[in-house]
Scaffold this motif. Structure first.
Motif, PDB file in Angstrom:
ATOM      1  N   ALA A 108       0.813  -1.212   0.000  1.00 44.93           N
ATOM      2  CA  ALA A 108       0.000   0.000   0.000  1.00 44.93           C
ATOM      3  C   ALA A 108       0.849   1.267   0.000  1.00 44.93           C
ATOM      4  CB  ALA A 108      -0.931   0.007   1.214  1.00 44.93           C
ATOM      5  N   LEU A 109       2.103   1.186   0.448  1.00 44.13           N
ATOM      6  CA  LEU A 109       2.976   2.354   0.416  1.00 44.13           C
ATOM      7  C   LEU A 109       3.594   2.550  -0.959  1.00 44.13           C
ATOM      8  CD1 LEU A 109       4.789   1.942   3.853  1.00 44.13           C
ATOM      9  CD2 LEU A 109       2.821   3.379   3.303  1.00 44.13           C
ATOM     10  N   GLU A 110       3.555   1.528  -1.804  1.00 46.20           N
ATOM     11  CA  GLU A 110       4.113   1.630  -3.148  1.00 46.20           C
ATOM     12  C   GLU A 110       3.031   1.991  -4.157  1.00 46.20           C
ATOM     13  OE1 GLU A 110       6.729   1.456  -6.386  1.00 46.20           O
ATOM     14  OE2 GLU A 110       7.073   1.600  -4.240  1.00 46.20           O
ATOM     15  N   SER A 111       1.976   1.201  -4.240  1.00 48.84           N
ATOM     16  CA  SER A 111       0.843   1.489  -5.116  1.00 48.84           C
ATOM     17  C   SER A 111      -0.393   0.851  -4.505  1.00 48.84           C
ATOM     18  CB  SER A 111       1.092   0.955  -6.533  1.00 48.84           C
ATOM     19  OG  SER A 111       1.408  -0.413  -6.490  1.00 48.84           O
ATOM     20  N   ASN A 112      -1.345   1.690  -4.142  1.00 46.69           N
ATOM     21  CA  ASN A 112      -2.528   1.239  -3.423  1.00 46.69           C
ATOM     22  C   ASN A 112      -3.757   1.380  -4.317  1.00 46.69           C
ATOM     23  OD1 ASN A 112      -4.456   0.528  -1.586  1.00 46.69           O
ATOM     24  ND2 ASN A 112      -4.126   2.268  -0.208  1.00 46.69           N
ATOM     25  N   PRO A 113      -4.386   0.283  -4.747  1.00 42.70           N
ATOM     26  CA  PRO A 113      -5.584   0.394  -5.590  1.00 42.70           C
ATOM     27  C   PRO A 113      -6.778   1.010  -4.873  1.00 42.70           C
ATOM     28  CG  PRO A 113      -4.609  -1.811  -5.730  1.00 42.70           C
ATOM     29  CD  PRO A 113      -3.962  -1.112  -4.588  1.00 42.70           C
ATOM     30  N   PHE A 114      -6.766   1.029  -3.540  1.00 45.01           N
ATOM     31  CA  PHE A 114      -7.903   1.529  -2.782  1.00 45.01           C
ATOM     32  C   PHE A 114      -7.578   2.822  -2.040  1.00 45.01           C
ATOM     33  CE2 PHE A 114      -7.847  -3.147  -2.799  1.00 45.01           C
ATOM     34  CZ  PHE A 114      -8.986  -3.387  -3.561  1.00 45.01           C
ATOM     35  N   GLN A 115      -6.646   3.601  -2.540  1.00 43.13           N
ATOM     36  CA  GLN A 115      -6.225   4.800  -1.829  1.00 43.13           C
ATOM     37  C   GLN A 115      -7.287   5.893  -1.912  1.00 43.13           C
ATOM     38  OE1 GLN A 115      -2.619   6.204  -3.578  1.00 43.13           O
ATOM     39  NE2 GLN A 115      -3.549   6.744  -5.546  1.00 43.13           N
ATOM     40  N   THR A 116      -7.348   6.709  -0.869  1.00 41.49           N
ATOM     41  CA  THR A 116      -8.260   7.840  -0.819  1.00 41.49           C
ATOM     42  C   THR A 116      -7.576   9.082  -1.386  1.00 41.49           C
ATOM     43  OG1 THR A 116      -7.531   8.418   1.418  1.00 41.49           O
ATOM     44  CG2 THR A 116      -9.378   6.858   1.213  1.00 41.49           C
ATOM     45  N   LYS A 117      -8.310  10.175  -1.403  1.00 43.51           N
ATOM     46  CA  LYS A 117      -7.754  11.419  -1.935  1.00 43.51           C
ATOM     47  C   LYS A 117      -6.599  11.906  -1.061  1.00 43.51           C
ATOM     48  CE  LYS A 117     -10.609  14.379  -3.598  1.00 43.51           C
ATOM     49  NZ  LYS A 117     -11.642  15.460  -3.730  1.00 43.51           N
ATOM     50  N   THR A 118      -6.738  11.795   0.255  1.00 42.47           N
ATOM     51  CA  THR A 118      -5.656  12.216   1.159  1.00 42.47           C
ATOM     52  C   THR A 118      -4.428  11.333   0.983  1.00 42.47           C
ATOM     53  OG1 THR A 118      -7.319  12.960   2.753  1.00 42.47           O
ATOM     54  CG2 THR A 118      -5.065  12.666   3.561  1.00 42.47           C
ATOM     55  N   GLN A 119      -4.634  10.042   0.872  1.00 42.27           N
ATOM     56  CA  GLN A 119      -3.500   9.140   0.662  1.00 42.27           C
ATOM     57  C   GLN A 119      -2.809   9.413  -0.675  1.00 42.27           C
ATOM     58  OE1 GLN A 119      -5.483   5.376   1.071  1.00 42.27           O
ATOM     59  NE2 GLN A 119      -5.026   5.212   3.263  1.00 42.27           N
TER      60      GLN A 119
END
Length: 526
Positions: free
Chosen positions: A393-404
C-alpha cells in the motif's frame, strides 16, 4: 485462559525452511576458541552487528505471514486443456465481483490504445480518430470523455490518475481527469510512442522522425532530446528495473537508450528482420521480442547474451505484454494467446478471439485482467493468476483515498531519482570508482607535503627611543606567518588535484597548429 495467553505472548515462531530461504550466509563465529579477535570492544561491536543481521532475516521471513493470498492458476480436468476454456465459461464460474471485470466496450473511433495506472485502478483509452476517455474501470465511473478533433497515436498516465498525456497529430498534450487541457508540449512533435518513468518523473517519447525526448513533469523542464538515427520509432518500451528505453528498429536490433548519452547503452541483434513487438518483464529480468517471420524469442536482459527460448508460432506477433507473475500475452491479428513460462519452456494457457485486429494490449497490475484494444472495441479479459495478489500500500494502493494520494505524491517527489542515474546497472551508484579514488588520494597526499614558505624577517633598527623592541618584533612575525598560512591555504584550494597525464615521449605532430601547443619547460631541456 492462562495457556492461551502464554501461547500468544511471544512472537509467532518461524519455520526453519522460511529462515533458510532468506538466509544471507554464515556470519562471524565470535566464540573465544574460533576467532583471533581479542579486543573486547571490537567483539561487542561485531556481536551487535551479527544480532542485527539475524533479526533482519527473521523479520523478512515473518513478513511473508502477511502475504495470505496466492495468485493461483487455471487447472484443467483430466482429458482437457486450459486453451479450450472461453471467457464466458470463466466469467460464469467466478464470483460476482470478478465476473463484473469482464466486459467489452463497442466503440467507433478506433483503432484504440489503452494504458492502466500503476495501481491498476484507472484506465485511459485513445482512438486514432480523436476519441479520448478516462475512467475508473472497476466501478465503471467515467472521469472524462472528449474528442480532440485530430488523430491520436498513443496515451499514457502520469504519476497520478488526475493527469494523462495524449500524443496527437502534431504535439503532445497533457489533460487532467476533467478533460481540461493543461499543457501543450510543442517540443514533442509527431510522437508515436509514450512511456512514463514513475520514479524519475520523466515522460519519454519516440517520434515519427526518430527523435527521443525526455520531459521532467515535476518541474516542466526538458531533460534532453536527440536523434537516435533509427528512422521511425514504432516499437518502444521501458525496462521497469532501470528506466532504460528499449527501441526496436527495422534491422532486427533492440537498442537501449538513456537521457545521459546520445549513443545507445547497448545493442542486441534479436532477429534477422524488423522488430514488430517488444516487452520487458516487470522485474527487468526477461525481454520478449518478435518479428514478422513468425518467431518469438525470450532474452535474459541482464546478460545481453543469446536467447533463452526461441519459438515459432502460426502467425506474426505484433503486440506483446508481460504480467506481474510472468505470463506473456501475444496478439496475432485478431487472436490473443496467453502463455506461461515453466521449467520446460513456454506453454499455452488461454486463447481469445476478438472481432477485429488487436492494436494495443496491457495486463492490469494487481488484477487478473488483460486489457485489449482493437479497431472497434475495448475488451477486458479474465486471465486467472496473471496479477500480483499482495500489493504494498505504500508503493501502489488500488484503494487509496484522496488524502493518501496527495501524501503519496509528496513522498514520491521527495524520493525522486535524478535522470543522471539512469544506466544499465542500477546498482552502479553504490559501487566505488576505484581508479578515480586512487588518483584523488595520491593527489591529496602530494598536497599534504606542500610546506608553507619560510619567513626571513629581519626588523630594521630604529634609533628612536621606545620605537623598537622584542615584543613588537614577535608581533610582526606572527602577523606575517598568519598571512603566509592563508596564502598556502588558497594555493591548496586552487591547486589542480588531477594527476599529470603528460608523459615523456615524442609528441604528435599537428603541422601548422603546433604553435598552439604548450611550450616545454626550458630548464628541463637544458
Amino acid at each position: 485462559m492462562e495457556p492461551t495467553r502464554k501461547k500468544y505472548r511471544e512472537r509467532v515462531p518461524i519455520s526453519k525452511e522460511m529462515l533458510a530461504k532468506h538466509d544471507k550466509g554464515e556470519g562471524i563465529d565470535l566464540r573465544a576458541t574460533s576467532t583471533n579477535i581479542k579486543n573486547k570492544v571490537m567483539r561487542q561491536k561485531l556481536k551487535k552487528r551479527e544480532n542485527t543481521f539475524n533479526n533482519t532475516i527473521k523479520d523478512t521471513a515473518r513478513t511473508e505471514l502477511f502475504l495470505t493470498e496466492d495468485y493461483g492458476s487455471l487447472e484443467a480436468a483430466p482429458g482437457e486443456i486450459t486453451m479450450q476454456y472461453r471467457q464466458k465459461q470463466i466469467a460464469d464460474n467466478v464470483d460476482i465481483t470478478s465476473a463484473a471485470k469482464h466486459f467489452t466496450l463497442n466503440l467507433q473511433f478506433g483503432p484504440y490504445y489503452i494504458k492502466y495506472t500503476r495501481n491498476g485502478r484507472h484506465l485511459v483509452l485513445g482512438g486514432r480518430r480523436g476519441h479520448v476517455a478516462a475512467l475508473d474501470w472497476v466501478t465503471k465511473n467515467l472521469a472524462c470523455e472528449m474528442n480532440v478533433m485530430e488523430s491520436v497515436h498513443d496515451v499514457s498516465w502520469l504519476h497520478i490518475e488526475t493527469m494523462f498525456a495524449v500524443a496527437q497529430k502534431e504535439w503532445v498534450y497533457i489533460y487532467d481527469n476533467q478533460g481540461i487541457e493543461l499543457h501543450c508540449l510543442k517540443k514533442m512533435n509527431r510522437v508515436n510512442k509514450l512511456e512514463f518513468l514513475p520514479y524519475h518523473f520523466l515522460l519519454a517519447s519516440g517520434s515519427n522522425e526518430g527523435y527521443l525526448s525526455w520531459l521532467d513533469v515535476s518541474i516542466g523542464k526538458f531533460v534532453t532530446s536527440f536523434h537516435c538515427r533509427l528512422g521511425k520509432i514504432a516499437v518502444m518500451t521501458q525496462n521497469p528495473a532501470n528506466a532504460v528505453l528499449c527501441v526496436g528498429d527495422s534491422k532486427g536490433v533492440v537498442s537501449m537508450w538513456s537521457p545521459n548519452s546520445k549513443d545507445p547503452l547497448a545493442k542486441m541483434l534479436c532477429h534477422t528482420r524488423g522488430i514488430s513487438a517488444c516487452a520487458v518483464h516487470p522485474y527487468g529480468t526477461y525481454m520478449a521480442t518478435s518479428c514478422p517471420n513468425k518467431s518469438i524469442k525470450i532474452w535474459d536482459i541482464r546478460q545481453l547474451a543469446g536467447p533463452v527460448h526461441d519459438y515459432r508460432v502460426r502467425s506474426p506477433i505484433y503486440h506483446l505484454s508481460y504480467s506481474q507473475t510472468g505470463k506473456i500475452a501475444m496478439a496475432m491479428g485478431n487472436v490473443v494467446e496467453v502463455h506461461q513460462l515453466s521449467g520446460d519452456g513456454m506453454k499455452p494457457y488461454l486463447r481469445h478471439r476478438t472481432k477485429s485486429s488487436v492494436t494495443s494490449m496491457q495486463f492490469c497490475p494487481y488484477e487478473d485482467v488483460l486489457g485489449v484494444g482493437t479497431l472497434t472495441e475495448i475488451s477486458s479479459l479474465l486471465i486467472p493468476g496473471s496479477g500480483e495478489p499482495n500489493f504494498d500500500a505504500l508503493e501502489s494502493n488500488p484503494f487509496q483515498t484522496k488524502t493518501q494520494r496527495r501524501e503519496a505524491e509528496v513522498k514520491a517527489l521527495l524520493d525522486k531519482i535524478q535522470p543522471e542515474l539512469i544506466c544499465l546497472e542500477p546498482l552502479a551508484i553504490t559501487e566505488v570508482d576505484v581508479s578515480t579514488l586512487k588518483d584523488k588520494i595520491e593527489a591529496e597526499k602530494k598536497l599534504l607535503y606542500l610546506k608553507p614558505k619560510n619567513i626571513d624577517f629581519k626588523p630594521r633598527r630604529t634609533k628612536a627611543k621606545g620605537k623598537g623592541g622584542t615584543a613588537k618584533v614577535i608581533k610582526t612575525k606572527k602577523i606575517l606567518k598568519e598571512l603566509s598560512r592563508k596564502e598556502t591555504i588558497d594555493i591548496l584550494r586552487q591547486a589542480d588535484i588531477r594527476p599529470n597525464t603528460n608523459k615523456a615521449g615524442p609528441q604528435k605532430d599537428y603541422g601548422i597548429l603546433n604553435r598552439f601547443l604548450p611550450k616545454p619547460n626550458r630548464r628541463t631541456n637544458k
